[in-house]
Write a protein that holds these residues in place. Structure first.
Motif, PDB file in Angstrom:
ATOM      1  N   ALA A   1      -3.241  15.992  12.757  1.00  0.00           N
ATOM      2  CA  ALA A   1      -1.879  15.613  13.138  1.00  0.00           C
ATOM      3  C   ALA A   1      -1.698  15.788  14.647  1.00  0.00           C
ATOM      4  N   SER A   2      -2.143  16.922  15.186  1.00  0.00           N
ATOM      5  CA  SER A   2      -2.026  17.164  16.623  1.00  0.00           C
ATOM      6  C   SER A   2      -2.898  16.210  17.431  1.00  0.00           C
TER       7      SER A   2
ATOM      8  N   LEU B   1     -23.218  25.142   0.054  1.00  0.00           N
ATOM      9  CA  LEU B   1     -21.935  25.019   0.727  1.00  0.00           C
ATOM     10  C   LEU B   1     -20.929  25.892  -0.001  1.00  0.00           C
ATOM     11  N   ASN B   2     -20.257  26.781   0.727  1.00  0.00           N
ATOM     12  CA  ASN B   2     -19.341  27.744   0.127  1.00  0.00           C
ATOM     13  C   ASN B   2     -17.926  27.201   0.006  1.00  0.00           C
ATOM     14  N   HIS B   3     -17.428  26.529   1.063  1.00  0.00           N
ATOM     15  CA  HIS B   3     -16.067  26.018   1.037  1.00  0.00           C
ATOM     16  C   HIS B   3     -15.885  24.976   2.129  1.00  0.00           C
ATOM     17  N   ILE B   4     -14.783  24.280   2.049  1.00  0.00           N
ATOM     18  CA  ILE B   4     -14.347  23.356   3.089  1.00  0.00           C
ATOM     19  C   ILE B   4     -12.962  23.825   3.505  1.00  0.00           C
ATOM     20  N   ASP B   5     -12.714  23.881   4.818  1.00  0.00           N
ATOM     21  CA  ASP B   5     -11.426  24.332   5.348  1.00  0.00           C
ATOM     22  C   ASP B   5     -10.770  23.166   6.081  1.00  0.00           C
ATOM     23  N   LEU B   6      -9.625  22.723   5.577  1.00  0.00           N
ATOM     24  CA  LEU B   6      -8.863  21.665   6.220  1.00  0.00           C
ATOM     25  C   LEU B   6      -7.808  22.302   7.114  1.00  0.00           C
ATOM     26  N   HIS B   7      -7.802  21.942   8.387  1.00  0.00           N
ATOM     27  CA  HIS B   7      -6.785  22.463   9.297  1.00  0.00           C
ATOM     28  C   HIS B   7      -5.571  21.553   9.268  1.00  0.00           C
ATOM     29  N   SER B   8      -4.409  22.173   9.157  1.00  0.00           N
ATOM     30  CA  SER B   8      -3.160  21.422   9.075  1.00  0.00           C
ATOM     31  C   SER B   8      -2.055  22.188   9.791  1.00  0.00           C
ATOM     32  N   PRO B   9      -1.165  21.477  10.491  1.00  0.00           N
ATOM     33  CA  PRO B   9      -0.027  22.151  11.087  1.00  0.00           C
ATOM     34  C   PRO B   9       1.066  22.469  10.064  1.00  0.00           C
ATOM     35  N   VAL B  10       0.940  21.911   8.870  1.00  0.00           N
ATOM     36  CA  VAL B  10       1.901  22.140   7.783  1.00  0.00           C
ATOM     37  C   VAL B  10       1.126  22.610   6.553  1.00  0.00           C
TER      38      VAL B  10
END
Length: 126
Positions: free
Chosen positions: A63-64, A3-12
């Motif tokens: 959040a969305s 596993l290379n990375h984890i990407d958290l999506h955030s509006p902020v």
């Protein structure tokens, strides 16, 4: 394969990344744009990216969506450290569930900016 990375999506994005840096000890490695992409690390091999959702890939963020569909977790080597982090995070004004013994660990949960659920704990069997 690893596993290379984890990407958290955030509006902020900046607010989420700053909270992770300020309260969970992550370090900023790379920043692209004001609110576009933050690459963080814990110094032990974890790469955590915080970015806005990628519409072209069908991305959304919690959040969305108004829901928490995942959480991230941090382990601490000493039970008392859980209480210390809990105090700091609680004082930051986010929603927290107090520490308790749950599923073989002493843990608390916090909802950080971006509606991201974070678990902080110490395994009881360690």
């Amino acid at each position: 394969m690893r596993l290379n990375h984890i990407d958290l999506h955030s509006p902020v994005v900046a607010e989420t990344a700053s909270f992770l840096i300020d309260h969970f000890g992550l370090t900023l490695v790379e920043k692209r744009g004001k609110d576009a992409f933050y690459r963080l690390t814990d110094g032990s091999g974890l790469v955590l990216v915080v970015s806005p959702p990628i519409t072209a890939l069908g991305g959304g963020d919690q959040a969305s969506l108004g829901a928490q569909t995942y959480h991230i977790g941090f382990l601490l080597p000493v039970r008392a450290e859980v209480d210390d982090v809990y105090q700091r995070v609680r004082e930051a004004g986010v929603q927290v569930i107090p520490p308790a013994d749950r599923h073989g660990a002493y843990v608390f949960y916090a909802t950080i900016p971006g509606n991201i659920l974070v678990e902080v704990g110490h395994r009881l069997d360690v």
